[in-house]
Scaffold this active site. Structure first.
Site, PDB file in Angstrom:
ATOM      1  N   PRO A  98      60.878  37.020  33.080  1.00 27.71           N
ATOM      2  CA  PRO A  98      61.757  35.901  33.453  1.00 27.71           C
ATOM      3  C   PRO A  98      62.301  36.068  34.873  1.00 27.71           C
ATOM      4  O   PRO A  98      62.668  37.167  35.275  1.00 27.71           O
ATOM      5  CB  PRO A  98      62.899  35.963  32.436  1.00 27.71           C
ATOM      6  CG  PRO A  98      62.550  36.995  31.438  1.00 27.71           C
ATOM      7  CD  PRO A  98      61.390  37.791  31.942  1.00 27.71           C
ATOM      8  N   GLY A 102      66.625  40.395  36.592  1.00 24.61           N
ATOM      9  CA  GLY A 102      66.858  41.809  36.914  1.00 24.61           C
ATOM     10  C   GLY A 102      65.710  42.696  36.483  1.00 24.61           C
ATOM     11  O   GLY A 102      65.816  43.916  36.502  1.00 24.61           O
ATOM     12  N   LEU A 103      64.576  42.079  36.101  1.00 21.71           N
ATOM     13  CA  LEU A 103      63.444  42.867  35.606  1.00 21.71           C
ATOM     14  C   LEU A 103      62.291  42.919  36.611  1.00 21.71           C
ATOM     15  O   LEU A 103      61.166  43.264  36.263  1.00 21.71           O
ATOM     16  CB  LEU A 103      62.970  42.315  34.251  1.00 21.71           C
ATOM     17  CG  LEU A 103      64.034  42.357  33.136  1.00 21.71           C
ATOM     18  CD1 LEU A 103      63.505  41.709  31.858  1.00 21.71           C
ATOM     19  CD2 LEU A 103      64.485  43.788  32.844  1.00 21.71           C
ATOM     20  N   GLY A 104      62.589  42.595  37.864  1.00 20.85           N
ATOM     21  CA  GLY A 104      61.615  42.809  38.936  1.00 20.85           C
ATOM     22  C   GLY A 104      60.487  41.793  38.987  1.00 20.85           C
ATOM     23  O   GLY A 104      59.365  42.140  39.371  1.00 20.85           O
ATOM     24  N   SER A 105      60.786  40.530  38.652  1.00 24.99           N
ATOM     25  CA  SER A 105      59.740  39.506  38.646  1.00 24.99           C
ATOM     26  C   SER A 105      59.137  39.298  40.043  1.00 24.99           C
ATOM     27  O   SER A 105      57.910  39.280  40.202  1.00 24.99           O
ATOM     28  CB  SER A 105      60.336  38.212  38.069  1.00 24.99           C
ATOM     29  OG  SER A 105      59.979  37.106  38.803  1.00 24.99           O
ATOM     30  N   SER A 106      59.970  39.178  41.074  1.00 23.78           N
ATOM     31  CA  SER A 106      59.414  38.892  42.411  1.00 23.78           C
ATOM     32  C   SER A 106      58.607  40.079  42.936  1.00 23.78           C
ATOM     33  O   SER A 106      57.590  39.895  43.612  1.00 23.78           O
ATOM     34  CB  SER A 106      60.516  38.513  43.398  1.00 23.78           C
ATOM     35  OG  SER A 106      61.409  39.575  43.574  1.00 23.78           O
ATOM     36  N   ALA A 107      59.023  41.302  42.600  1.00 20.66           N
ATOM     37  CA  ALA A 107      58.273  42.481  43.064  1.00 20.66           C
ATOM     38  C   ALA A 107      56.902  42.527  42.397  1.00 20.66           C
ATOM     39  O   ALA A 107      55.889  42.788  43.054  1.00 20.66           O
ATOM     40  CB  ALA A 107      59.048  43.758  42.747  1.00 20.66           C
ATOM     41  N   ALA A 108      56.853  42.240  41.094  1.00 12.62           N
ATOM     42  CA  ALA A 108      55.578  42.281  40.372  1.00 12.62           C
ATOM     43  C   ALA A 108      54.631  41.212  40.917  1.00 12.62           C
ATOM     44  O   ALA A 108      53.444  41.470  41.155  1.00 12.62           O
ATOM     45  CB  ALA A 108      55.818  42.071  38.883  1.00 12.62           C
ATOM     46  N   ASP A 149      61.814  48.321  43.493  1.00 13.32           N
ATOM     47  CA  ASP A 149      61.120  47.427  42.562  1.00 13.32           C
ATOM     48  C   ASP A 149      59.616  47.404  42.847  1.00 13.32           C
ATOM     49  O   ASP A 149      58.797  47.561  41.934  1.00 13.32           O
ATOM     50  CB  ASP A 149      61.653  45.987  42.679  1.00 13.32           C
ATOM     51  CG  ASP A 149      63.049  45.819  42.112  1.00 13.32           C
ATOM     52  OD1 ASP A 149      63.737  46.834  41.921  1.00 13.32           O
ATOM     53  OD2 ASP A 149      63.453  44.669  41.864  1.00 13.32           O
TER      54      ASP A 149
HETATM   55  O1  PMV Z   1      67.821  42.745  39.994  1.00 10.16           O
HETATM   56  P1  PMV Z   1      66.639  43.220  40.719  1.00 10.16           P
HETATM   57  O2  PMV Z   1      65.428  43.349  39.879  1.00 10.16           O
HETATM   58  O3  PMV Z   1      66.349  42.398  41.933  1.00 10.16           O
HETATM   59  O4  PMV Z   1      66.938  44.735  41.200  1.00 10.16           O
HETATM   60  C1  PMV Z   1      67.491  45.012  42.448  1.00 10.16           C
HETATM   61  C2  PMV Z   1      67.946  46.431  42.588  1.00 10.16           C
HETATM   62  C3  PMV Z   1      69.020  46.607  43.674  1.00 10.16           C
HETATM   63  O5  PMV Z   1      69.280  48.002  43.754  1.00 10.16           O
HETATM   64  C4  PMV Z   1      70.292  45.878  43.329  1.00 10.16           C
HETATM   65  C5  PMV Z   1      68.530  46.104  45.031  1.00 10.16           C
HETATM   66  C6  PMV Z   1      67.463  46.963  45.689  1.00 10.16           C
HETATM   67  O6  PMV Z   1      66.778  46.433  46.570  1.00 10.16           O
HETATM   68  O7  PMV Z   1      67.316  48.153  45.355  1.00 10.16           O
END
Ligand code: PMV
Length: 317
Positions: A98, A102-108, A149
């Protein structure tokens, strides 16, 4: 260019076990890949313009708007370095992660897109290069990402990470199971990262000591994992949550969710994961309470699932 008709790659989302936010300011942190993935497929010469599609959403690849910011930034970076395509392409995204959770969708998505583009154009890019291109996608979405991420999504498993210094895979003697619950509240990482930066400005010395403590706790957590010391691992997660609360990353809804996980002694530890302000919470359930705690939280929250680690990183599809 010697490109294929079609190329695809997938990459996992992630959870941060300890050290989020502080990692942006130089702390160690620990993250693990999860069993939810994003797949990106590049298709050649379809349609009159190059486009991006994800379910019912669609956009022109070179349109200057805010939709699909990660994919557009990855593509811009890729084509700037390797030359603009002569044929139109379609980039198709299929993601189980989703957005804004906070589960790294854009990085994946960024890692999978960077890899799929390189394969489509017949380039054998090293993983460092795939990561470098993917980081442009993360920057477009997050502003000033630490890189944890994208590094976790690329490598998979569990990693000990320090910005520009360390990205080391952690050996797991046995598989670990985490409970992940999405609060249903979508939020933007960059807004939370800026909020924490303001907190740092207001309390510079306290913040700096807390960043050091976060580093220490991250290294302790790696030790706890190598000893399979689950109670101590849980305690370190609880400590991390207290620090994240103090810097303003938690919310009443996340606090409620964490209390639910810790109630009846179901979990050794629970905390928000990622940027907070909404997004997701993770718990480390006691082995005999896994089913019970999952069914309790599933009553209140739509997306609750178990993720065992290690999981694969980047995969060619
Ligand atoms: O919420 P996410 O999946 O975007 O995780 C970000 C993690 C942070 O430490 C808040 C930001 C970062 O770039 O490390």
């Amino acid at each position: 260019v010697n490109y294929l008709d079609q190329a695809a790659a997938s990459a996992p989302g992630k959870i941060i076990l300890i050290g989020e936010h502080f990692v942006v300011h130089g702390s160690y942190a620990v993250a693990a890949a999860i069993n939810k993935r994003a797949k990106v497929t590049i298709l050649g010469a379809k349609g009159k313009v190059s486009s991006i599609i994800s379910g019912k959403e669609k956009s022109r690849l070179f349109a200057q708007d805010s939709s699909f910011a990660a994919i557009k930034a990855v593509s811009r970076c890729f084509f700037k370095e390797f030359g603009k395509p002569k044929e139109n392409i379609t980039i198709k995204i299929e993601s189980e992660i989703p957005r804004g959770s906070g589960l790294g969708s854009s990085a994946a998505i960024s890692i999978a897109a960077s890899a799929a583009l390189s394969r489509f154009y017949g380039l054998e890019l090293e993983s460092e290069k795939i990561l470098g291109v993917a980081m442009d996608g993360e920057k477009a979405v997050h502003g000033n990402p630490s890189g944890i991420d994208t590094a976790t999504s690329l490598k998979g498993g569990m990693i000990l990470f320090k910005k520009n210094v360390c990205c080391k895979s952690i050996n797991l003697n046995r598989s670990l199971q985490f409970l992940i619950v999405y609060s249903g509240v979508e939020r933007t990482t960059s807004r939370l990262v800026s909020k924490v930066a303001r907190r740092k400005n207001s309390f510079p010395s306290q913040f700096s000591f807390l960043t050091e403590a976060s580093s220490f706790a991250s290294l302790e957590l790696v030790e706890a994992i190598s000893r399979c010391d689950l109670p101590y691992l849980g305690a370190l997660m609880n400590l991390s949550q207290a620090a994240l609360s103090w810097i303003g990353a938690s919310t009443p809804k996340l606090d409620f969710l964490i209390e639910e996980l810790l109630r009846r002694d179901d979990c050794y530890g629970a905390k928000l994961t990622g940027a907070g302000g909404g997004g997701s919470v993770i718990g480390l359930p006691k082995p005999d309470k896994v089913g019970a705690v999952l069914s309790t939280v599933s009553k209140h929250f739509e997306l609750a699932f178990l993720a065992s680690t290690p999981q694969d990183g980047l995969r060619w599809e």
